[in-house]
Design an enzyme around this catalytic site. Structure first.
Site, short mmCIF file in Angstrom:
data_model
loop_
_atom_site.label_atom_id
_atom_site.label_comp_id
_atom_site.label_asym_id
_atom_site.label_seq_id
_atom_site.Cartn_x
_atom_site.Cartn_y
_atom_site.Cartn_z
N LYS A 174 0.89 -1.25 0.12
CA LYS A 174 -0.04 -0.02 -0.13
C LYS A 174 1.00 1.21 -0.07
CE LYS A 174 -3.91 -2.16 -0.16
NZ LYS A 174 -3.79 -3.55 -0.40
C1 LIG Z 1 -9.83 -2.85 -1.68
C2 LIG Z 1 -9.08 -3.55 -0.32
N1 LIG Z 1 -9.74 -3.42 0.87
C3 LIG Z 1 -9.36 -4.29 1.77
C4 LIG Z 1 -8.11 -4.79 1.77
C5 LIG Z 1 -7.73 -5.68 2.91
O1 LIG Z 1 -6.70 -4.84 3.62
P1 LIG Z 1 -5.63 -5.66 4.60
O2 LIG Z 1 -4.51 -6.44 3.99
O3 LIG Z 1 -4.94 -4.40 5.23
O4 LIG Z 1 -6.59 -6.38 5.54
C6 LIG Z 1 -7.41 -4.74 0.54
C7 LIG Z 1 -5.95 -5.56 0.58
O5 LIG Z 1 -5.26 -5.58 -0.44
C8 LIG Z 1 -7.84 -4.14 -0.62
O6 LIG Z 1 -7.21 -3.98 -1.82
#
Ligand SMILES: Cc1ncc(COP(=O)(O)O)c(C=O)c1O
Length: 386
Positions: free
Chosen positions: A184
Site C-alpha cells: 500500500k
Molecule cells: C480494496 C481492499 N480492501 C481491503 C483490503 C484488505 O486490506 P488488509 O490486507 O490490510 O486487511 C485490501 C487489501 O489488499 C484491498 O485491496
C-alpha cells in the site's frame, strides 16, 4: 531487455524506519503502546478526522466498522463486485449478506445507480471502495445513504492520500478504513487505521479492537495503568503493535512526498500511452485527487491478437511484473456457486476483468525501470496488434 525482474511493487523503507523500529525493539515495549498512540494522533491530524484507531489490518477495520454501525444477522450490505475478498467477507462475520453491485465502466468504481437499485428493506450499509486510489462519487453515495438511512463505510485501502471535492478521504463517510499492507501507499507490513468523527463509533471500535475491555486496556502493564480491567463485550484481538506503529509514524511523514512521486509516475505513463488505440489509460474524474496506489490500464482486445493473460505473460518474459485488481467477487467459486451470482448481472466488471492490468507503480522505481515498463507495453502491443 532488462536482465533483472522488476517486481510489481517494492516498499520504500530507509534508515528512518529501521532506526525507529530498532528503538522500539530496545525499549522493552513491543505491543500496543505510546508509538501506536503517536501514529493515531498524526494520522487523525493528517486526514483531518476527529478519531483515528490503529488496527492490525484494513480487514479488521472493516469488521469493527460494521460492528459499530450495528450490522446484524440477516442484514444486507452493498459492496462492489470489483474488489478484494476483504470488503465482502467481513459482512459474513455477522451472518449478514453482502449484495454485490457493478462498477462504472470508466473509473471502475461502484456505480451509484446500481447501489440505488440494489437497496431492499434489509439494506443497512454501503461499502464504497476507492478503486486504485480514485475516490468514488461520494456526493451521490451519501445522498442515497441519507435517503435510505444507511451507514457509509469507506474501504480506503487504496486511497491515502486522496480527496473528493477537496475533502480528504477519511473525513467523508461515517467511518473510513485504511490499509498499511506491504504493497500500500504507506506500509507497516500489516496494519490498518479507522477514522471517524463519531464519538460513539470511535469508542465502540476502540473497545472492540482489544477484547472488548474497558478503555486503555493496553496500559494495564504500565506504571500508570492497573491490573484491573472490565470486559464490556466479547471483542476481538485487532490491536497494532508499537513495532508496526514505529513504521507507520515514519511512513506517514513521507506520505506527501510518496504521493507526488506516484503522481509523476502516473502522468508519465499517461503521456506514453495516451495515443495507443489498443489500450485505455485510467480515467480520472475532475472532482477527485487520485492517490495513484495502482495504475490500471485496460486493453482494447478487439485491436489485439492476444488476450489479457497472454499480455501479462509477454510482459513477464521481458522481466516486468504486473498484477490484476481484481478478479471480481462474482467470478470466484464461493460467490458463483454458493451464492449463485451470475456474470450476466455484472456486465461491466465482467468485461473489465478481461481487459485490466495493473502496471508497476511504486516510489522506488527508477526512471529506467519505468521506461522498461513503457517499452515492454508498447512492444507487446506492436507485436500483437491486429
Ligand atoms: C480494496 C481492499 N480492501 C481491503 C483490503 C484488505 O486490506 P488488509 O490486507 O490490510 O486487511 C485490501 C487489501 O489488499 C484491498 O485491496
Amino acid at each position: 531487455m532488462r536482465t533483472e525482474f522488476l517486481p510489481f511493487h517494492l516498499p520504500d523503507i530507509d534508515e528512518a524506519e529501521i532506526s525507529s523500529v530498532e528503538q522500539i525493539l530496545r525499549s522493552g515495549w513491543l505491543t500496543t503502546g505510546p508509538k501506536v498512540r503517536e501514529f493515531e494522533r498524526h494520522f487523525a491530524e493528517f486526514v483531518g478526522a476527529r478519531h483515528a484507531i490503529a488496527v492490525n489490518s484494513c480487514t479488521a477495520a472493516l469488521h469493527l466498522a460494521l460492528d459499530a454501525v450495528g450490522i446484524k444477522e440477516g442484514d444486507e450490505v452493498i459492496v462492489p463486485t470489483l474488489t478484494f475478498a476483504a470488503t465482502a467477507e467481513v459482512v459474513f462475520y455477522f451472518r449478514a449478506r453482502p449484495v454485490l453491485v457493478d462498477c462504472c465502466p470508466k473509473t471502475l468504481n461502484i456505480d451509484p445507480e446500481q447501489i440505488e437499485r440494489a437497496i431492499t428493506p434489509r439494506t443497512r450499509a454501503i461499502i464504497p471502495v476507492h478503486f486504485a486510489g480514485q475516490p468514488c462519487q461520494m456526493d451521490s453515495i451519501r445522498d442515497i445513504a441519507q435517503r435510505h438511512n444507511l451507514a457509509v463505510i469507506e474501504d480506503a485501502a487504496h486511497a491515502l492520500p486522496a480527496r473528493y471535492r477537496n475533502r480528504m478521504v477519511g473525513t467523508i463517510g461515517d467511518i473510513t478504513c485504511f490499509s498499511f499492507y506491504a504493497t500500500k501507499t504507506i506500509t507497516t507490513g500489516e496494519g490498518g487505521m479507522i477514522t471517524t468523527d463519531n464519538d460513539e463509533y470511535a469508542e465502540r471500535m476502540r473497545i472492540m479492537s482489544l477484547h472488548g475491555i474497558s478503555k486503555d486496556a493496553w496500559k494495564r502493564y504500565t506504571a500508570e495503568g492497573s491490573w484491573r480491567y472490565d470486559i464490556l463485550f466479547p471483542g476481538y484481538k485487532y490491536n497494532l503493535t508499537d513495532i508496526a506503529g514505529a513504521l507507520g509514524v515514519e511512513q506517514l511523514k513521507k506520505c506527501c512526498r510518496f504521493y507526488e512521486t506516484r503522481k509523476q509516475l502516473a502522468h508519465r505513463f499517461d503521456h506514453a500511452f495516451a495515443n495507443i488505440p489498443a489500450l485505455t489509460i485510467p480515467f480520472v474524474d475532475d472532482a477527485v485527487e487520485h492517490a495513484w496506489h495502482l495504475y490500471v490500464i485496460q486493453l482494447n482486445l478487439e485491436q489485439l491478437a492476444i488476450n489479457r493473460d497472454r499480455f501479462i505473460e509477454e510482459l513477464k518474459l521481458v522481466n516486468i511484473g504486473t498484477s490484476v485488481h481484481f478478479i471480481p467477487l462474482h467470478l470466484h467459486p464461493f460467490y458463483r456457486d454458493a451464492l449463485h451470482y451470475d456474470a450476466s448481472e455484472f456486465p461491466r466488471a465482467t468485461q473489465a476483468f478481461d481487459q485490466i492490468i495493473s502496471l508497476p507503480l511504486f516510489t522506488r522505481m527508477t526512471s529506467q525501470d519505468q521506461q522498461d515498463v513503457i517499452d515492454a507495453v508498447q512492444n507487446t502491443i506492436k507485436h500483437h496488434r491486429r
